[in-house]
Design a protein around this motif. Structure first.
Motif, short mmCIF file in Angstrom:
data_model
loop_
_atom_site.label_atom_id
_atom_site.label_comp_id
_atom_site.label_asym_id
_atom_site.label_seq_id
_atom_site.Cartn_x
_atom_site.Cartn_y
_atom_site.Cartn_z
N PHE A 1 54.32 44.16 85.41
CA PHE A 1 55.35 45.21 85.34
C PHE A 1 55.30 45.96 84.01
N ALA A 2 54.95 45.24 82.95
CA ALA A 2 54.82 45.91 81.65
C ALA A 2 53.67 46.90 81.67
N GLY A 3 52.52 46.54 82.26
CA GLY A 3 51.37 47.45 82.37
C GLY A 3 51.67 48.62 83.27
N TYR A 4 52.41 48.40 84.33
CA TYR A 4 52.76 49.49 85.26
C TYR A 4 53.64 50.52 84.54
N ALA A 5 54.62 50.01 83.79
CA ALA A 5 55.50 50.92 83.04
C ALA A 5 54.72 51.62 81.93
N TRP A 6 53.78 50.97 81.29
CA TRP A 6 53.00 51.56 80.20
C TRP A 6 52.09 52.67 80.71
N ALA A 7 51.56 52.56 81.94
CA ALA A 7 50.66 53.56 82.50
C ALA A 7 51.38 54.85 82.84
N LYS A 8 52.66 54.93 82.98
CA LYS A 8 53.41 56.14 83.32
C LYS A 8 53.64 56.95 82.04
N LYS A 9 53.19 58.28 82.06
CA LYS A 9 53.30 59.14 80.88
C LYS A 9 54.05 60.41 81.23
N HIS A 10 54.81 60.95 80.26
CA HIS A 10 55.55 62.20 80.43
C HIS A 10 54.79 63.32 79.73
N ILE A 11 54.43 64.36 80.48
CA ILE A 11 53.69 65.50 79.90
C ILE A 11 54.34 66.80 80.33
N THR A 12 53.93 67.90 79.67
CA THR A 12 54.41 69.24 80.00
C THR A 12 53.21 70.09 80.43
N LEU A 13 53.33 70.75 81.56
CA LEU A 13 52.26 71.58 82.11
C LEU A 13 52.70 73.04 82.08
N LEU A 14 51.91 73.90 81.40
CA LEU A 14 52.19 75.33 81.34
C LEU A 14 51.14 76.06 82.15
N VAL A 15 51.57 76.76 83.20
CA VAL A 15 50.64 77.47 84.06
C VAL A 15 51.34 78.67 84.70
N ASP A 16 50.65 79.82 84.71
CA ASP A 16 51.17 81.05 85.32
C ASP A 16 52.56 81.41 84.79
N GLY A 17 52.78 81.19 83.52
CA GLY A 17 54.05 81.55 82.91
C GLY A 17 55.17 80.56 83.15
N LYS A 18 54.89 79.45 83.79
CA LYS A 18 55.92 78.44 84.07
C LYS A 18 55.64 77.18 83.27
N GLU A 19 56.73 76.49 82.91
CA GLU A 19 56.63 75.22 82.18
C GLU A 19 57.17 74.12 83.08
N ILE A 20 56.31 73.12 83.35
CA ILE A 20 56.66 72.05 84.28
C ILE A 20 56.59 70.72 83.54
N ASN A 21 57.67 69.93 83.62
CA ASN A 21 57.70 68.59 83.04
C ASN A 21 57.30 67.59 84.11
N LEU A 22 56.35 66.72 83.81
CA LEU A 22 55.79 65.80 84.80
C LEU A 22 55.81 64.36 84.29
N GLU A 23 55.85 63.44 85.28
CA GLU A 23 55.55 62.03 85.02
C GLU A 23 54.27 61.72 85.78
N THR A 24 53.28 61.21 85.07
CA THR A 24 51.99 60.98 85.72
C THR A 24 51.37 59.70 85.23
N ARG A 25 50.51 59.12 86.08
CA ARG A 25 49.78 57.91 85.71
C ARG A 25 48.27 58.14 85.78
N VAL A 26 47.85 59.43 85.96
CA VAL A 26 46.42 59.70 86.04
C VAL A 26 45.81 59.61 84.64
N ASP A 27 44.47 59.62 84.61
CA ASP A 27 43.78 59.34 83.35
C ASP A 27 43.42 60.59 82.56
N THR A 28 43.01 61.69 83.22
CA THR A 28 42.50 62.85 82.49
C THR A 28 43.29 64.11 82.84
N VAL A 29 43.09 65.16 82.00
CA VAL A 29 43.73 66.46 82.24
C VAL A 29 43.27 67.05 83.58
N GLY A 30 41.97 66.86 83.89
CA GLY A 30 41.46 67.33 85.17
C GLY A 30 42.17 66.69 86.34
#
Length: 339
Positions: free
Chosen positions: A42-71
């Protein structure tokens, strides 16, 4: 103290744990391992979740993601990149907590440089960056419009004017001056050359400015006289009175002319009067009609006629007969313009 059962000795129960106690200890250890593994999971599962901000087409989106790369972030959000689009950080960058991912869409622009026009799509922020992406490097004196720090916008037209300076050295003639000296012994209007003038030479250094191969300006940086000019010296007559035929003739100027003669043609003069001795034909651009004259060898006359062959310093004198006109022939005379 020992006890014997069926002839074999047996230790007292107080001497160590029995089989039932061993099983209890093993069960406790297993429970501890299960609890520890669950905590780590459970500690590893919680550690893998990250909060990021995505700016695209003039919009700012706040996300929670567990993926590895920007792609991977863009892929999970269904964001597709077009030709020339730019992503910061790059697609292979690992996702980190608090990261800001920006997608900048490319826009169409035209770039004209050296007379050639290139159409492209670019996600550059400034004109300078757009030129760098297009591998067009302005020179130090090149002119860029709009300015290098201007923000790039859709359908912007960028122009780079190639500026070239060429230094040339040439030798040019230096005109001479004319120095006039009055001479009371010369008739007014007469000029006598005392010394011929001579042109000098000057070396000049010019800077020629070209824009895209076309000359737009030239500036003389320096000049040096190699050979100085020699002034032309002339004497100008001031004498306004001469004695002709026993009479003093006062005049405003004297003109050296070529004189011919003519006789009756049956036509009136240009002024409408019938021709007679004392009427002469002149070029009215030099001597206005009606001007009183004194012609050497002919006498007093009035300019009242013109002729097709009378141009410039020529004068045609009326004679009473063709024989007189032939005897006159062609002569060089001084013609005095009377006051």
């Amino acid at each position: 103290m020992e006890w014997y059962t069926l002839g074999r000795p047996r230790k007292s129960s107080r001497g160590g744990p029995g089989p039932r106690n061993y099983r209890l200890i093993l069960l406790c250890l297993c429970l501890l391992l299960v609890v520890a593994a669950g905590s780590l999971f459970f500690a590893g599962y919680a550690w893998a979740k990250k909060h990021i901000t995505l700016l695209v087409d003039g919009k700012e989106i706040n996300l929670e993601t567990r993926v590895d790369t920007v792609g991977d972030v863009l892929k999970t959000q269904g964001i597709r990149l077009g030709p020339g689009d730019r992503v910061e950080p790059e697609l292979a960058a690992p996702v980190a907590e608090g990261m800001r991912v920006a997608v900048k869409r490319a826009v169409p622009v035209t770039v004209t440089a050296g007379g050639k026009t290139l159409k492209l799509r670019t996600a550059a922020s400034t004109v300078r960056e757009a030129l760098q992406k297009a591998k067009i490097l302005p020179g130090r004196e090149d002119i860029v419009t709009p300015g290098l720090e201007e923000k790039v916008r859709s359908d912007m037209a960028i122009r780079v004017i190639r500026v070239r300076r060429v230094v040339r050295e040439i030798v040019v003639p230096v005109p001479y001056s004319v120095r006039r000296e009055t001479d009371p012994n010369l008739l007014r209007g007469q000029v006598k050359v005392i010394r011929a003038g001579r042109q000098g030479k000057e070396k000049q250094r010019w800077v020629l400015v070209y824009h895209d191969g076309q000359e737009v300006d030239r500036v003389m940086e320096a000049s040096q006289v190699i050979t100085p000019p020699v002034d032309r010296v002339v004497r100008v007559g001031t004498l306004q009175q001469v004695s002709r035929g026993g009479r003093d003739v006062r005049f405003s100027r004297v003109i050296a002319m070529v004189a011919t003669a003519y006789t009756y043609t049956g036509n009136n003069t240009a002024c409408g009067v019938y021709p007679r001795v004392g009427i002469v034909a002149v070029d009215p651009r030099l001597i206005p009609l009606g001007t009183r004259l004194y012609v050497e060898g002919y006498g007093y006359a009035t300019a009242l006629d013109v002729g097709s062959s009378v141009r410039g310093n020529r004068i045609d004198l009326f004679m009473e007969s063709a024989a007189e006109a032939r005897r006159w022939g062609v002569r060089r005379v001084n013609v005095y313009v009377l006051d």
